[in-house]
Design a protein around this motif. Structure first.
Motif, PDB file in Angstrom:
ATOM      1  N   THR A   1       0.906  -1.332   0.044  1.00 13.92           N
ATOM      2  CA  THR A   1       0.016   0.021   0.002  1.00 13.92           C
ATOM      3  C   THR A   1       0.862   1.210   0.054  1.00 13.92           C
ATOM      4  O   THR A   1       0.592   2.213  -0.670  1.00 13.92           O
ATOM      5  CB  THR A   1      -0.906  -0.015   1.138  1.00 13.92           C
ATOM      6  OG1 THR A   1      -1.543  -1.194   0.960  1.00 13.92           O
ATOM      7  CG2 THR A   1      -1.795   1.419   1.383  1.00 13.92           C
ATOM      8  N   SER A   2       1.724   1.131   0.505  1.00 15.75           N
ATOM      9  CA  SER A   2       3.004   2.223   0.829  1.00 15.75           C
ATOM     10  C   SER A   2       3.601   2.491  -0.556  1.00 15.75           C
ATOM     11  O   SER A   2       3.612   3.672  -0.863  1.00 15.75           O
ATOM     12  CB  SER A   2       4.029   2.247   1.912  1.00 15.75           C
ATOM     13  OG  SER A   2       4.842   1.146   1.543  1.00 15.75           O
ATOM     14  N   VAL A   3       3.798   1.621  -1.306  1.00 18.20           N
ATOM     15  CA  VAL A   3       4.374   1.717  -2.789  1.00 18.20           C
ATOM     16  C   VAL A   3       3.268   2.314  -3.671  1.00 18.20           C
ATOM     17  O   VAL A   3       3.784   3.205  -4.292  1.00 18.20           O
ATOM     18  CB  VAL A   3       4.732   0.394  -3.022  1.00 18.20           C
ATOM     19  CG1 VAL A   3       5.371   0.539  -4.653  1.00 18.20           C
ATOM     20  CG2 VAL A   3       6.183  -0.129  -2.495  1.00 18.20           C
ATOM     21  N   ALA A   4       2.143   1.819  -3.556  1.00 15.99           N
ATOM     22  CA  ALA A   4       1.060   2.479  -4.493  1.00 15.99           C
ATOM     23  C   ALA A   4       0.865   3.891  -3.823  1.00 15.99           C
ATOM     24  O   ALA A   4       0.536   4.710  -4.873  1.00 15.99           O
ATOM     25  CB  ALA A   4      -0.164   1.613  -4.017  1.00 15.99           C
TER      26      ALA A   4
ATOM     27  N   GLY B   1       9.774  -4.909  -7.259  1.00 14.88           N
ATOM     28  CA  GLY B   1       8.756  -5.835  -7.935  1.00 14.88           C
ATOM     29  C   GLY B   1       7.559  -5.125  -7.800  1.00 14.88           C
ATOM     30  O   GLY B   1       6.849  -4.862  -8.886  1.00 14.88           O
ATOM     31  N   TRP B   2       7.260  -4.522  -6.599  1.00 14.46           N
ATOM     32  CA  TRP B   2       5.874  -3.657  -6.498  1.00 14.46           C
ATOM     33  C   TRP B   2       5.776  -2.487  -7.217  1.00 14.46           C
ATOM     34  O   TRP B   2       4.637  -2.067  -7.771  1.00 14.46           O
ATOM     35  CB  TRP B   2       5.774  -3.695  -5.038  1.00 14.46           C
ATOM     36  CG  TRP B   2       5.375  -4.961  -4.186  1.00 14.46           C
ATOM     37  CD1 TRP B   2       5.026  -6.029  -4.872  1.00 14.46           C
ATOM     38  CD2 TRP B   2       5.559  -5.280  -2.959  1.00 14.46           C
ATOM     39  NE1 TRP B   2       4.914  -7.105  -3.857  1.00 14.46           N
ATOM     40  CE2 TRP B   2       5.219  -6.533  -2.604  1.00 14.46           C
ATOM     41  CE3 TRP B   2       6.159  -4.642  -1.959  1.00 14.46           C
ATOM     42  CZ2 TRP B   2       5.278  -7.249  -1.552  1.00 14.46           C
ATOM     43  CZ3 TRP B   2       6.121  -5.205  -0.569  1.00 14.46           C
ATOM     44  CH2 TRP B   2       5.908  -6.518  -0.531  1.00 14.46           C
ATOM     45  N   TRP B   3       7.034  -1.824  -7.191  1.00  8.95           N
ATOM     46  CA  TRP B   3       6.873  -0.675  -8.046  1.00  8.95           C
ATOM     47  C   TRP B   3       6.817  -0.566  -9.311  1.00  8.95           C
ATOM     48  O   TRP B   3       6.223   0.070 -10.087  1.00  8.95           O
ATOM     49  CB  TRP B   3       8.313   0.070  -7.898  1.00  8.95           C
ATOM     50  CG  TRP B   3       8.596   1.423  -8.400  1.00  8.95           C
ATOM     51  CD1 TRP B   3       9.025   1.835  -9.705  1.00  8.95           C
ATOM     52  CD2 TRP B   3       8.096   2.636  -7.896  1.00  8.95           C
ATOM     53  NE1 TRP B   3       8.942   3.144 -10.092  1.00  8.95           N
ATOM     54  CE2 TRP B   3       8.114   3.855  -8.930  1.00  8.95           C
ATOM     55  CE3 TRP B   3       7.126   3.096  -6.880  1.00  8.95           C
ATOM     56  CZ2 TRP B   3       7.655   5.010  -8.694  1.00  8.95           C
ATOM     57  CZ3 TRP B   3       6.997   4.357  -6.556  1.00  8.95           C
ATOM     58  CH2 TRP B   3       7.017   5.402  -7.587  1.00  8.95           C
TER      59      TRP B   3
ATOM     60  N   SER C   1      -6.003   6.164  -0.903  1.00  8.78           N
ATOM     61  CA  SER C   1      -6.626   5.678   0.270  1.00  8.78           C
ATOM     62  C   SER C   1      -6.292   6.842   1.319  1.00  8.78           C
ATOM     63  O   SER C   1      -5.402   7.124   1.420  1.00  8.78           O
ATOM     64  CB  SER C   1      -5.941   4.294   0.848  1.00  8.78           C
ATOM     65  OG  SER C   1      -6.471   3.400   0.025  1.00  8.78           O
ATOM     66  N   THR C   2      -7.574   7.146   2.010  1.00  3.80           N
ATOM     67  CA  THR C   2      -7.459   8.108   3.172  1.00  3.80           C
ATOM     68  C   THR C   2      -7.889   7.608   4.394  1.00  3.80           C
ATOM     69  O   THR C   2      -7.666   8.226   5.354  1.00  3.80           O
ATOM     70  CB  THR C   2      -8.112   9.452   2.954  1.00  3.80           C
ATOM     71  OG1 THR C   2      -9.718   8.992   2.317  1.00  3.80           O
ATOM     72  CG2 THR C   2      -7.680  10.187   1.516  1.00  3.80           C
ATOM     73  N   ILE C   3      -8.288   6.477   4.160  1.00  2.00           N
ATOM     74  CA  ILE C   3      -8.898   5.599   5.588  1.00  2.00           C
ATOM     75  C   ILE C   3      -8.333   4.181   5.462  1.00  2.00           C
ATOM     76  O   ILE C   3      -8.287   3.682   4.461  1.00  2.00           O
ATOM     77  CB  ILE C   3     -10.210   5.730   5.918  1.00  2.00           C
ATOM     78  CG1 ILE C   3     -11.274   5.262   4.723  1.00  2.00           C
ATOM     79  CG2 ILE C   3     -10.834   7.227   6.036  1.00  2.00           C
ATOM     80  CD1 ILE C   3     -12.668   4.980   5.102  1.00  2.00           C
TER      81      ILE C   3
END
Length: 281
Positions: A179-182, A213-215, A223-225
């Motif tokens: 999620t942080s990568v996104a 890989g995720w990048w 996302s805000t919540i």
């Protein structure tokens, strides 16, 4: 100084926006028969933006090129949304947005006041590229001692991938990391020329196979919540709900809070952690 055609267009844009403002929403009387213009006068915009009336008048007249910091203050006064801000910077100078994002961010005073008032709620302020701009003591007790991290390295995505403690703190570390990568991908979509972001991506791509890989998946997130499940060495297992509050004065800053449902073990765990943090020097 003579006027410039592109600056004239900027002036028309600013005039249109100040005339469109609701005086009542600005806390000003809207029944003054002496007012000859709708919305705010030039002098009122200048006063609220902390610049001289003559300086603001010359900006609207296309006679001078305003600095990025002044434009940012004017955007705040005129209540511009993100699209309107980008349009304003484009009219002022196509490279202005890039220069603005290169300037080191400082946490907005109103966010700092909110942060200090949240004594029982872990909270941090995130800036561009998920830089950690500020935090309260309970957030440091929950996540890590942010003060020990050099300011230039104080970045949430970097922390998730480079601090081994994060992999045990977050029960589903992989989900948190992806999620942080996104989220970082979304930052890159906003400004692909951000050199510090490019450097961060390069650093993490070299040192972490998962990040690389995720990048490459090109996933983005707005996302805000959400919900995070943590296993804390002092507070135990915690299920916390995170929410974000975007700062109107600087939309690139967000206050992120983590809360628990009252009456749950997680709520009790946060209270235990707050008590422990208060006793820890």
């Amino acid at each position: 100084m003579t006027s410039n055609p592109s600056r004239n267009e900027l002036g028309a844009f600013l005039k249109d926006r100040r005339c469109a403002l609701s005086l009542r929403a600005m806390g000003l009387p809207d029944s003054d028969s002496r007012r000859r213009v709708k919305g705010l006068r030039r002098e009122e915009v200048a006063l609220l933006a902390a610049i001289s009336a003559d300086y603001y008048a010359r900006i609207e007249q296309g006679r001078i090129q305003a600095s990025a910091s002044v434009l940012n203050r004017i955007a705040r006064v005129l209540h511009l949304d993100n699209d309107q801000r980008e349009r304003m910077y484009e009219l002022a100078d196509k490279d202005a947005t890039r220069r603005r994002r290169c300037v080191a961010q400082k946490v907005q005073p109103q966010l700092r006041r909110l942060l200090h008032g949240l004594v029982d709620t872990p909270a941090i302020v995130l800036g561009r590229r998920t830089d950690i701009l500020a935090w309260n003591p309970l957030a440091a007790a929950l996540i890590t001692d942010f003060a020990r991290i050099p300011a230039k390295k104080r970045n949430y995505v970097r922390l998730v991938f480079t601090d081994p403690a994060m992999r045990t703190l977050y029960t589903d570390w992989q989900h948190v990391a992806r999620t942080s990568v996104a989220q970082l991908r979304m930052e890159a979509a906003r400004d692909s020329t951000d050199q510090r972001l490019c450097g961060l991506v390069g650093e993490l791509s070299v040192h972490d196979e998962d990040f690389r890989g995720w990048w490459g998946d090109h996933q983005v997130s707005l996302s805000t919540i959400g919900t995070k499940v943590l296993h804390h060495p002092v507070a135990g297992d915690l299920t916390l709900h995170w929410d974000t509050l975007t700062c109107p004065a600087d939309p690139d800053q967000q206050l992120v809070t983590l809360t628990a449902e009252p009456g749950t073990p997680s709520h009790d765990g946060l209270r235990i952690l707050a008590s422990w943090a208060a006793r820890t020097p």
